[in-house]
Enzyme design. Structure first.
Site, mmCIF file in Angstrom:
data_model
loop_
_atom_site.group_PDB
_atom_site.id
_atom_site.type_symbol
_atom_site.label_atom_id
_atom_site.label_comp_id
_atom_site.label_asym_id
_atom_site.label_seq_id
_atom_site.Cartn_x
_atom_site.Cartn_y
_atom_site.Cartn_z
ATOM 1 N N ARG A 144 -7.631 -0.416 -6.707
ATOM 2 C CA ARG A 144 -7.637 0.911 -5.708
ATOM 3 C C ARG A 144 -7.824 2.023 -6.792
ATOM 4 N NH1 ARG A 144 -4.226 1.385 -0.559
ATOM 5 N NH2 ARG A 144 -6.215 1.857 0.104
ATOM 6 N N ASN B 167 -5.232 12.626 0.159
ATOM 7 C CA ASN B 167 -4.112 11.922 1.004
ATOM 8 C C ASN B 167 -5.351 11.008 2.099
ATOM 9 O OD1 ASN B 167 -1.556 10.976 1.785
ATOM 10 N ND2 ASN B 167 -2.036 11.942 3.609
ATOM 11 N N LYS B 168 -4.718 10.376 3.002
ATOM 12 C CA LYS B 168 -5.380 9.547 3.800
ATOM 13 C C LYS B 168 -6.371 10.115 4.512
ATOM 14 C CE LYS B 168 -5.143 5.854 4.121
ATOM 15 N NZ LYS B 168 -6.221 5.133 3.574
ATOM 16 N N ARG C 287 0.904 -1.205 -0.059
ATOM 17 C CA ARG C 287 -0.185 0.009 -0.015
ATOM 18 C C ARG C 287 0.744 1.302 -0.161
ATOM 19 N NH1 ARG C 287 2.321 2.082 3.730
ATOM 20 N NH2 ARG C 287 0.810 3.895 3.503
ATOM 21 N N GLY C 288 0.371 2.395 -0.147
ATOM 22 C CA GLY C 288 1.063 3.672 -0.345
ATOM 23 C C GLY C 288 1.083 3.899 -1.817
ATOM 24 N N ALA C 289 0.811 5.107 -2.434
ATOM 25 C CA ALA C 289 0.697 5.258 -3.619
ATOM 26 C C ALA C 289 1.900 5.079 -4.445
ATOM 27 C CB ALA C 289 0.293 6.704 -3.847
ATOM 28 N N GLN D 86 -2.205 3.006 9.985
ATOM 29 C CA GLN D 86 -0.912 2.911 9.364
ATOM 30 C C GLN D 86 0.376 3.883 10.048
ATOM 31 O OE1 GLN D 86 -3.829 3.570 7.827
ATOM 32 N NE2 GLN D 86 -3.715 2.766 5.639
ATOM 33 N N ASP E 268 -1.888 11.052 -2.435
ATOM 34 C CA ASP E 268 -2.446 9.878 -3.327
ATOM 35 C C ASP E 268 -2.672 10.589 -4.702
ATOM 36 O OD1 ASP E 268 -2.764 8.741 -0.494
ATOM 37 O OD2 ASP E 268 -2.533 7.019 -1.982
HETATM 38 O O1 MRU Z 1 -4.543 3.543 2.185
HETATM 39 P P1 MRU Z 1 -3.114 3.485 1.868
HETATM 40 O O2 MRU Z 1 -2.273 2.944 3.090
HETATM 41 O O3 MRU Z 1 -2.561 3.113 0.847
HETATM 42 O O4 MRU Z 1 -2.962 5.157 1.949
HETATM 43 C C1 MRU Z 1 -1.612 5.653 2.116
HETATM 44 C C2 MRU Z 1 -1.727 7.205 2.066
HETATM 45 O O5 MRU Z 1 -2.647 7.706 2.190
HETATM 46 C C3 MRU Z 1 0.006 7.930 2.040
HETATM 47 O O6 MRU Z 1 -0.028 8.897 2.642
HETATM 48 C C4 MRU Z 1 -0.042 8.138 0.416
HETATM 49 O O7 MRU Z 1 -0.285 6.955 -0.605
HETATM 50 C C5 MRU Z 1 1.187 8.728 0.241
HETATM 51 S S1 MRU Z 1 2.526 7.224 0.215
HETATM 52 C C6 MRU Z 1 4.068 7.812 -0.096
#
Ligand code: MRU
Length: 348
Positions: A93, A248-249, A53-55, A197, A238
């Site tokens: 996603r 973002n999250k 996970r994470g963009a 997270q 994201d």
């Molecule tokens: O749902 P996730 O854990 O994939 O969400 C991640 C985030 O929101 C991060 O802040 C974002 O992807 C930036 S990662 C460098």
């Protein structure tokens, strides 16, 4: 298996020549284990279930998903098969644009030079490019942080670290650079409900590198920022629209509102591959809705009655006026400068 016994740098996505090796982020910090992904369908599942996970990390993972897809292609018409694999990966996603960026890049290469070796090389270039990009973001971010005589106290939300990228991190890239230069006192990490997270992953990464970190419940940000304990907020992204609005999250927007209220600078750190100049504003960013079980239970223990209803958007959009600066690999831009800078950088 403990992490430090295995390797010193966190690499959530790796390629071993025939399969992709992912750190299983669903079980950290209690268990460190890797999972070998051998098919494109397995990769789609890993992205959907947030093993990875994470963009930027899901972009890299999807690129290797395309390499796996190529291996599965029947003789004769591999591109049609690869387009089907791309559709499956795209459906995992919806919010992080890096996923679509990486898949499009792999498809373009496959159409031009349809060979396994070329696709493997491109996915590897995406992975290695992301690490270099994160290091550049870290350096630029360091220059943008407030120039205080004392060491800095930074607050972050979710995990925008090595685990969320190919390595090093975006927001945590800035943190790592500040720590390396002796400019960091402490990181406040929001725990980041519902999937935690911040508490599970950001805290794990920072403890691993002996960077001082204090975990906060999300509800504590206003108190901590209001008490003057935070010099700047740095978060990841994201998807960033052309006007600088940033997805973002979930919870990020609330932190930005609090930071604005108390006059604390709020930075977004992300690669250009997270900037979507096709979208004029954040209103057009698709927001992923996730299963209500993520909210109803923690580790299988119910927090709420069985029949209650939930709303579980995984991301929110921070309006550009709340953002002090957007840190990308080529520099730091005010949200209003982003589109022009993007055109100059990437011709898009
Ligand atoms: O749902 P996730 O854990 O994939 O969400 C991640 C985030 O929101 C991060 O802040 C974002 O992807 C930036 S990662 C460098």
């Amino acid at each position: 298996m403990t992490f430090s016994a295995v390797q010193s740098e966190i690499r959530p996505v790796q390629w071993n020549g025939h399969a992709c090796v992912l750190i299983d982020q669903t079980v950290l910090p209690g268990i460190y284990r890797t999972i070998e992904i051998r098919t494109s369908d397995q990769m789609a599942t890993a992205i959907r279930t947030m093993i990875v996970r994470g963009a930027p990390a899901i972009g890299v993972a999807a690129a290797f998903g395309m390499v796996l897809g190529w291996q599965e292609a029947p003789q004769g018409d591999p591109i049609t098969h690869l387009e089907r694999v791309a559709a499956t990966l795209r459906a995992t996603r919806p919010t992080a644009v890096n996923l679509f960026w990486a898949i499009d890049r792999m498809l373009t290469v496959a159409r031009r030079d349809p060979s396994f070796a070329r696709l493997e090389r491109e996915a590897t270039a995406i992975l290695e490019g992301d690490i270099a990009t994160c290091r550049a973001i870290g350096e630029h971010g360091l220059l943008a942080l407030p120039a205080t005589p004392e060491r800095l106290r930074l607050l972050t939300h979710c995990n925008a670290g090595a685990l969320a990228t190919a390595g090093y991190g975006t927001a945590l890239g800035v943190v790592r650079s500040a720590h390396r230069e002796g400019r960091l006192e402490r990181v406040y990490a929001d725990e980041t409900r519902p999937r935690l997270q911040g508490a599970r992953l950001t805290a794990w990464e920072l403890v691993h590198e002996r960077i001082p970190v204090t975990v906060l419940a999300d509800t504590m940000a206003a108190h901590v920022i209001g008490r003057g304990l935070v010099d700047a907020v740095v978060v990841g992204a994201d998807r960033i629209a052309a006007n600088g609005d940033t997805a973002n999250k979930i919870g990020t927007c609330g932190v930005a509102i609090i930071a604005k209220h108390y006059g604390v600078p709020f930075f977004v750190a992300a690669p250009w591959s997270t900037v979507d100049c096709n979208l004029p504003s954040g209103d057009q960013i698709p927001i992923e809705q996730r299963d209500s079980e993520e909210m109803r239970t923690i580790e299988g223990v119910a927090l709420c009655p069985q029949d209650v209803e939930f709303y579980n958007p995984a991301f929110d959009v921070t309006p550009a006026p709340l953002i002090t600066g957007i840190i990308v690999e080529s520099g730091v831009y005010a949200p209003g400068e982003l589109a022009a800078a993007g055109q100059a950088q990437l011709g898009r």
